[in-house]
Design an enzyme around this catalytic site. Structure first.
Site, mmCIF file in Angstrom:
data_model
loop_
_atom_site.group_PDB
_atom_site.id
_atom_site.type_symbol
_atom_site.label_atom_id
_atom_site.label_comp_id
_atom_site.label_asym_id
_atom_site.label_seq_id
_atom_site.Cartn_x
_atom_site.Cartn_y
_atom_site.Cartn_z
ATOM 1 N N SER A 50 0.856 -1.193 0.000
ATOM 2 C CA SER A 50 0.000 0.000 0.000
ATOM 3 C C SER A 50 0.886 1.234 0.000
ATOM 4 O O SER A 50 2.107 1.156 0.030
ATOM 5 C CB SER A 50 -0.906 0.005 1.235
ATOM 6 N N LYS A 51 0.243 2.393 -0.013
ATOM 7 C CA LYS A 51 0.968 3.671 -0.063
ATOM 8 C C LYS A 51 1.993 3.795 1.067
ATOM 9 O O LYS A 51 3.057 4.371 0.897
ATOM 10 C CB LYS A 51 -0.028 4.835 0.047
ATOM 11 N N ARG A 52 1.653 3.241 2.222
ATOM 12 C CA ARG A 52 2.559 3.424 3.362
ATOM 13 C C ARG A 52 3.875 2.675 3.186
ATOM 14 O O ARG A 52 4.832 2.914 3.904
ATOM 15 C CB ARG A 52 1.884 3.016 4.666
#
Length: 464
Positions: free
Chosen positions: A242-244
C-alpha cells in the site's frame, strides 16, 4: 487456423497506474510478445461516477514511459454499451437470464434474515421462474441463471486445478442493473471473448470472479480462456502493498529517478525467475518469460533491491538512454561540453537519476553557497593558505592523471598530505565535501575554471 495467443491489460481508470498493475501488464505483455501474439489495452470505464480522464491518460503515459507497446487502438468499455445490451437480450431470449423485480426493501429483508440464520448472503431465486405480472414501479435488474449445485473448475496456469462448489459461491447474480448498465463480470466476458483474448493473467484478488465468468462464458457459448492468477505483492512487513510502503504510483518512480528498465526488471522478479539470474533486459524477457513459472506465493517488495538494479542500469546504459531519461526530469546533458565524461564521472556513485542531476549541478554550476558543516570539519587557516598556493601553481594540466601527478609533487614540496588539500578543494569547486574523484573533477572543469572557483571560495572565507 491456429489461434493467436492474445493477452490484455484491463485497468479501471479510478486512480493512477500502480506497480501491482504494471507487473500484471508486464507479465501479459511478455507472454504475448514471446509467442508472437497480441497484447491489448482495454480501459474498463463503465463506472462513470468513479472514472477519471486524468487517470486514463496517466495509465497510457506510464505504458509509454516503460516502453510497453500494445496492439491496435485502446479499447474503452464506455463506448461498447450497445454490444453489451445485445448480449443481455440474447440471454433473456434464450431463457438463460431473467428480469428480477425484487425491491431494495425485499433484498434488505432477505439479507437480515440470512444474517440472523448465519447463512451466506445470497439471492434466493424468487424471480427465477416468474411467470406472473411484474409489480408496478419496480425497474428490474437482469440476473443470470447460474447453476445451483455441482463443481465449477478450471486449470489455473499458476495455481493448478481450482474448484468451486456452486452452492458455496454462486447465486443468480446481476448482469445488468436497473438503469440498464451492465456489471463488471459481464463486460469482461463479452470483451475478452470478442477481442479474442486467449490467456488472462491477473491478480489473484480476481480469483473469486472466475467462477461467475465461467458461468457467463458457458451461457454465451464462448470459449473459456486460460487463466493465470498471480499472488499479490506484499510489503516487507508481509502485508498487502500500500501507499505506506512507499511510492506505488508508477510515475512517482520516474520522479524519484528510477529508470524504467530497472523498474521492469524489479517487477518481473517479484514472482518469476530464471535460474539465479537477476538482470534481465526487456528483450531477454521476451524470449525467456513463461507465466507457468510464476510463483504461487506472494512476493515481497524491497526498495533496496530496486535501488541496486537502478544503480546497475545507470552504470551500464549508453549516454543517449540515460540522457533521454534525464530530459524527462527536466535536465539535459546534451549541450554540455564533455558531457559523456561527466556522466561517466557520476555513474559509479549514483543510485538514482536524481543523484546524477544533483551531482552534475554541483560540478557544472559555480557554488552559490558552501556546506558549513563540511567547512567546520575540513577547512582551517593552514589549508586555506595551501589551497591558495595550489591555485596559483596550476598551469598547463589537462588530464586527471596530470592533476594527480602535479598534486603529489605539490604536496611533497609543501610537506602536506592529500587530506589537507582534497576536501577544501572539493568544497571550493562543488560547494560540498562529496564528489567523484577530485582529479577527474579538475580535469572536467579545467585549470581556468578551477582557479576562478577557488578564488571565489577564498573571498567568501575572508568575508566570514
Amino acid at each position: 487456423m491456429q489461434e493467436i495467443l492474445t493477452t490484455r491489460f484491463a485497468p479501471s481508470p479510478t486512480g493512477y497506474l500502480h506497480i501491482g498493475g504494471l507487473r500484471t501488464a508486464l507479465y501479459s505483455y511478455l507472454y504475448a510478445r514471446k509467442n508472437g501474439g497480441k497484447f491489448l489495452l482495454r480501459i474498463e470505464d463503465t463506472d462513470l461516477k468513479r472514472n477519471s480522464k486524468e487517470a486514463t491518460k496517466a495509465i497510457i503515459e506510464a505504458f509509454k514511459w516503460c516502453g510497453l507497446d500494445y496492439d491496435g487502438e485502446v479499447c474503452y468499455q464506455s463506448q461498447r454499451s450497445a454490444i453489451y445490451q445485445q448480449y443481455i437480450q440474447k440471454l433473456l431470449d434464450e431463457g438463460k437470464a431473467y428480469y428480477c423485480y425484487m425491491s431494495k426493501e425485499e433484498l434488505e429483508e432477505l439479507r437480515k434474515d440470512q444474517e440472523a440464520k448465519k447463512e451466506r448472503p445470497r439471492y434466493d431465486g424468487r424471480y427465477r421462474d416468474f411467470k406472473g405480472t411484474p409489480p408496478q414501479g419496480i425497474k428490474p435488474v437482469v440476473r443470470i441463471k447460474a447453476p445451483q449445485n455441482g463443481i465449477i473448475s478450471f486449470e489455473d496456469g499458476v495455481k493448478g486445478r481450482v474448484e468451486f462448489k456452486a452452492e458455496d459461491i454462486l447465486d443468480d447474480f446481476v448482469i445488468a442493473r436497473s438503469d440498464g448498465s451492465v456489471t463488471y463480470n459481464f463486460c469482461v466476458v463479452i470483451d475478452d471473448a470478442l477481442m479474442g483474448v486467449s490467456d488472462v493473467i491477473r491478480g489473484d484478488d480476481h480469483l473469486s470472479n472466475t467462477p461467475k465468468q465461467i458461468v457467463l462464458y458457458e451461457a454465451l457459448g464462448f470459449k473459456i480462456p486460460n487463466f493465470f492468477h498471480v499472488a499479490m505483492i506484499h510489503g516487507e512487513d508481509g502485508k498487502k502493498l500500500s501507499k505506506r510502503h512507499g511510492a506505488t504510483d508508477v510515475m512517482e518512480y520516474k520522479q524519484m529517478g528510477i529508470l524504467p528498465q530497472a523498474l521492469l526488471n524489479f517487477l518481473v522478479r517479484l514472482g518469476w525467475g530464471h535460474n539465479d539470474d537477476e538482470i534481465f533486459s526487456l528483450e531477454d524477457l521476451k524470449k525467456l518469460f513463461d507465466p507457468h513459472h510464476i510463483s504461487k506465493s506472494a512476493s515481497s517488495y524491497n526498495f533496496k533491491k530496486l535501488e541496486w538494479l537502478n544503480a546497475h542500469y545507470i552504470k551500464t546504459l549508453p549516454f543517449e538512454e540515460i540522457n533521454s531519461q534525464l530530459k524527462g526530469l527536466g535536465f539535459d546533458l546534451s549541450g554540455v561540453e564533455k558531457a559523456g565524461f561527466l556522466l561517466d564521472l557520476l555513474r559509479e556513485r549514483a543510485k538514482t537519476l536524481l543523484d546524477i542531476i544533483n551531482s552534475a549541478k554541483s560540478i557544472l554550476e559555480t557554488p552559490k553557497s558552501y556546506d558549513e558543516v563540511a567547512i567546520a570539519k575540513f577547512v582551517n587557516e593552514n589549508n586555506l593558505a595551501l589551497l591558495k598556493h595550489f591555485a596559483t601553481s596550476l598551469n598547463t594540466q589537462n588530464k586527471a592523471k596530470e592533476f594527480e601527478e602535479f598534486s603529489t609533487q605539490f604536496l611533497e614540496q609543501n610537506e602536506a598530505k592529500l587530506k589537507d588539500l582534497a576536501q577544501p578543494l572539493r568544497i571550493a569547486l562543488t560547494g560540498t565535501a562529496i564528489s567523484p574523484s577530485i582529479f577527474e573533477v579538475l580535469e572536467f572543469l579545467g585549470v581556468k575554471e578551477c582557479k576562478e572557483r577557488i578564488e571565489i571560495f577564498l573571498q567568501n572565507r575572508k568575508q566570514q
